[in-house]
Design a protein around this motif. Structure first.
Motif, PDB file in Angstrom:
ATOM      1  N   CYS A 105     -16.782 -49.283  26.328  1.00  0.00           N
ATOM      2  CA  CYS A 105     -15.644 -48.592  25.139  1.00  0.00           C
ATOM      3  C   CYS A 105     -16.681 -47.314  25.078  1.00  0.00           C
ATOM      4  O   CYS A 105     -17.834 -47.094  25.115  1.00  0.00           O
ATOM      5  CB  CYS A 105     -15.484 -49.053  24.091  1.00  0.00           C
ATOM      6  N   PRO A 106     -16.000 -45.455  25.331  1.00  0.00           N
ATOM      7  CA  PRO A 106     -16.951 -45.234  25.244  1.00  0.00           C
ATOM      8  C   PRO A 106     -17.384 -44.582  23.906  1.00  0.00           C
ATOM      9  O   PRO A 106     -17.765 -43.907  23.473  1.00  0.00           O
ATOM     10  CB  PRO A 106     -15.713 -44.199  25.446  1.00  0.00           C
ATOM     11  N   CYS A 107     -16.403 -45.094  22.630  1.00  0.00           N
ATOM     12  CA  CYS A 107     -16.758 -44.803  21.013  1.00  0.00           C
ATOM     13  C   CYS A 107     -17.793 -45.254  20.887  1.00  0.00           C
ATOM     14  O   CYS A 107     -18.768 -44.764  20.089  1.00  0.00           O
ATOM     15  CB  CYS A 107     -15.567 -45.634  20.035  1.00  0.00           C
ATOM     16  N   LEU A 122     -20.834 -45.433  22.080  1.00  0.00           N
ATOM     17  CA  LEU A 122     -22.272 -43.919  22.271  1.00  0.00           C
ATOM     18  C   LEU A 122     -21.954 -42.941  22.108  1.00  0.00           C
ATOM     19  O   LEU A 122     -22.393 -42.153  22.957  1.00  0.00           O
ATOM     20  CB  LEU A 122     -23.087 -44.754  24.080  1.00  0.00           C
ATOM     21  N   CYS A 123     -19.969 -42.848  21.631  1.00  0.00           N
ATOM     22  CA  CYS A 123     -20.138 -41.012  20.785  1.00  0.00           C
ATOM     23  C   CYS A 123     -20.480 -40.098  20.716  1.00  0.00           C
ATOM     24  O   CYS A 123     -20.913 -41.320  19.196  1.00  0.00           O
ATOM     25  CB  CYS A 123     -18.606 -40.913  21.242  1.00  0.00           C
ATOM     26  N   PRO A 124     -21.562 -39.169  21.198  1.00  0.00           N
ATOM     27  CA  PRO A 124     -21.757 -38.444  20.139  1.00  0.00           C
ATOM     28  C   PRO A 124     -21.195 -38.430  18.782  1.00  0.00           C
ATOM     29  O   PRO A 124     -21.570 -37.537  18.080  1.00  0.00           O
ATOM     30  CB  PRO A 124     -22.447 -37.076  21.072  1.00  0.00           C
ATOM     31  N   ASP A 125     -19.984 -37.954  18.878  1.00  0.00           N
ATOM     32  CA  ASP A 125     -18.889 -36.996  18.274  1.00  0.00           C
ATOM     33  C   ASP A 125     -18.647 -38.303  17.297  1.00  0.00           C
ATOM     34  O   ASP A 125     -17.886 -38.390  16.017  1.00  0.00           O
ATOM     35  CB  ASP A 125     -17.420 -36.916  18.530  1.00  0.00           C
ATOM     36  N   ASN A 126     -18.529 -39.745  17.324  1.00  0.00           N
ATOM     37  CA  ASN A 126     -18.098 -40.693  16.903  1.00  0.00           C
ATOM     38  C   ASN A 126     -18.061 -40.988  15.599  1.00  0.00           C
ATOM     39  O   ASN A 126     -17.184 -41.002  14.185  1.00  0.00           O
ATOM     40  CB  ASN A 126     -19.264 -42.059  17.368  1.00  0.00           C
ATOM     41  N   ALA A 127     -18.894 -40.146  14.594  1.00  0.00           N
ATOM     42  CA  ALA A 127     -19.466 -39.752  12.928  1.00  0.00           C
ATOM     43  C   ALA A 127     -18.196 -38.887  12.537  1.00  0.00           C
ATOM     44  O   ALA A 127     -17.608 -39.058  11.447  1.00  0.00           O
ATOM     45  CB  ALA A 127     -20.589 -39.404  12.468  1.00  0.00           C
ATOM     46  N   ARG A 128     -18.018 -38.198  13.406  1.00  0.00           N
ATOM     47  CA  ARG A 128     -16.731 -36.930  13.396  1.00  0.00           C
ATOM     48  C   ARG A 128     -15.146 -36.930  13.877  1.00  0.00           C
ATOM     49  O   ARG A 128     -14.185 -36.693  13.283  1.00  0.00           O
ATOM     50  CB  ARG A 128     -17.017 -35.656  13.496  1.00  0.00           C
ATOM     51  N   SER A 165      -9.857 -36.602  17.474  1.00  0.00           N
ATOM     52  CA  SER A 165      -9.027 -37.775  16.832  1.00  0.00           C
ATOM     53  C   SER A 165      -9.330 -39.127  18.011  1.00  0.00           C
ATOM     54  O   SER A 165      -8.910 -38.538  19.324  1.00  0.00           O
ATOM     55  CB  SER A 165      -8.072 -37.565  16.251  1.00  0.00           C
ATOM     56  N   PRO A 166      -8.659 -40.251  17.598  1.00  0.00           N
ATOM     57  CA  PRO A 166      -8.846 -41.453  18.838  1.00  0.00           C
ATOM     58  C   PRO A 166      -7.122 -41.451  19.618  1.00  0.00           C
ATOM     59  O   PRO A 166      -6.762 -40.936  20.835  1.00  0.00           O
ATOM     60  CB  PRO A 166      -8.587 -42.287  18.456  1.00  0.00           C
ATOM     61  N   LYS A 167      -6.398 -40.297  18.472  1.00  0.00           N
ATOM     62  CA  LYS A 167      -5.249 -40.136  19.082  1.00  0.00           C
ATOM     63  C   LYS A 167      -5.173 -38.964  20.355  1.00  0.00           C
ATOM     64  O   LYS A 167      -4.122 -39.491  21.207  1.00  0.00           O
ATOM     65  CB  LYS A 167      -4.170 -39.811  18.124  1.00  0.00           C
ATOM     66  N   SER A 168      -5.859 -38.717  20.208  1.00  0.00           N
ATOM     67  CA  SER A 168      -5.980 -37.485  21.771  1.00  0.00           C
ATOM     68  C   SER A 168      -7.008 -37.579  22.402  1.00  0.00           C
ATOM     69  O   SER A 168      -7.416 -36.624  23.371  1.00  0.00           O
ATOM     70  CB  SER A 168      -5.758 -36.331  21.120  1.00  0.00           C
ATOM     71  N   CYS A 169      -7.855 -38.766  22.082  1.00  0.00           N
ATOM     72  CA  CYS A 169      -9.383 -38.572  22.956  1.00  0.00           C
ATOM     73  C   CYS A 169      -9.098 -38.835  24.293  1.00  0.00           C
ATOM     74  O   CYS A 169      -8.824 -40.200  24.386  1.00  0.00           O
ATOM     75  CB  CYS A 169     -10.347 -38.999  22.572  1.00  0.00           C
ATOM     76  N   PRO A 170      -9.272 -37.685  25.431  1.00  0.00           N
ATOM     77  CA  PRO A 170      -9.062 -37.999  26.986  1.00  0.00           C
ATOM     78  C   PRO A 170     -10.144 -39.518  27.272  1.00  0.00           C
ATOM     79  O   PRO A 170      -9.833 -40.192  28.055  1.00  0.00           O
ATOM     80  CB  PRO A 170      -9.023 -37.061  27.139  1.00  0.00           C
ATOM     81  N   LYS A 171     -10.973 -39.629  26.776  1.00  0.00           N
ATOM     82  CA  LYS A 171     -12.160 -40.694  26.746  1.00  0.00           C
ATOM     83  C   LYS A 171     -11.822 -41.876  27.018  1.00  0.00           C
ATOM     84  O   LYS A 171     -11.913 -42.864  27.404  1.00  0.00           O
ATOM     85  CB  LYS A 171     -13.589 -40.430  26.699  1.00  0.00           C
ATOM     86  N   LEU A 172     -11.020 -42.158  25.378  1.00  0.00           N
ATOM     87  CA  LEU A 172     -10.183 -43.369  25.027  1.00  0.00           C
ATOM     88  C   LEU A 172      -9.214 -43.257  25.920  1.00  0.00           C
ATOM     89  O   LEU A 172      -8.938 -44.773  25.985  1.00  0.00           O
ATOM     90  CB  LEU A 172     -10.203 -43.673  23.395  1.00  0.00           C
ATOM     91  N   THR A 173      -7.858 -42.780  26.068  1.00  0.00           N
ATOM     92  CA  THR A 173      -7.066 -42.878  26.695  1.00  0.00           C
ATOM     93  C   THR A 173      -7.658 -43.368  28.253  1.00  0.00           C
ATOM     94  O   THR A 173      -6.814 -44.173  28.201  1.00  0.00           O
ATOM     95  CB  THR A 173      -6.363 -41.451  26.483  1.00  0.00           C
ATOM     96  N   ASP A 174      -8.425 -42.953  29.059  1.00  0.00           N
ATOM     97  CA  ASP A 174      -8.705 -43.192  30.254  1.00  0.00           C
ATOM     98  C   ASP A 174      -9.505 -44.701  30.551  1.00  0.00           C
ATOM     99  O   ASP A 174      -8.521 -45.606  30.771  1.00  0.00           O
ATOM    100  CB  ASP A 174     -10.257 -42.114  30.909  1.00  0.00           C
TER     101      ASP A 174
END
Ligand code: SF4
Length: 148
Positions: free
Chosen positions: A82-84, A86-92, A100-109
């Motif tokens: 799951c990209p989250c 190791l995601c550098p933006d995870n904390a934000r 937002s995870p609602k609009s994140c292309p990495k998570l959607t893919d």
């Protein structure tokens, strides 16, 4: 004889423990010390509640049911890539903000590709001169875990 709710709980726990292999209805009742009549009632109840699936199976010339859990506990292998994680933006990242995870292309893919290419499980090479190849699960556990 155990109470029906106790029996339902024990039966469900046992069926979940059998995973994708499932268990013959008769074996389950033998294991739980219930009568076949009580066992049938409980398995129908569990199926009506959407907790198990019953499939007809011919065993030694007689029709019976094999019971499968509808849902299995998630394993760490299902989210290891799951990209989250190791995601550098995870904390934000937050569903109430622009990141937002609602609009994140990495998570959607990642979600859209679930079941298409299971995460490779790293294994140590037996020969240090031979690079390790990712191992593939023998079953289609990722896709099946998405079944509702
Ligand atoms: S949803 Fe996207 S931005 Fe948010 S933590 Fe996961 S990968 Fe990172």
């Amino acid at each position: 004889m155990p109470k029906r709710n106790d029996l339902e709980q024990k039966a469900l726990h046992y069926v979940v423990g059998t995973g994708y292999q499932g268990v013959l209805q008769s074996d389950l009742w033998r294991e739980l010390g219930a009568s076949s009549r009580e066992g049938s009632r409980v398995s129908i109840k569990l199926e009506e509640k959407g907790l198990i699936r019953r499939e007809k199976e011919l065993q030694e010339g007689r029709w019976t049911y094999r019971l499968y859990p509808k849902r299995l506990p998630a394993s760490i292998e299902t989210i290891v890539d799951c990209p989250c994680l190791l995601c550098p933006d995870n904390a934000r990242c937050d569903p109430t903000t622009a990141l937002s995870p609602k609009s994140c292309p990495k998570l959607t893919d990642w979600i859209l590709n679930l079941g298409k290419s299971p995460a490779p499980i790293a294994t140590a090479p037996e020969d240090p001169n031979v690079p390790a190849e990712p191992s593939m699960p023998e079953d289609d556990s990722v896709a099946e875990s998405l079944d509702t």
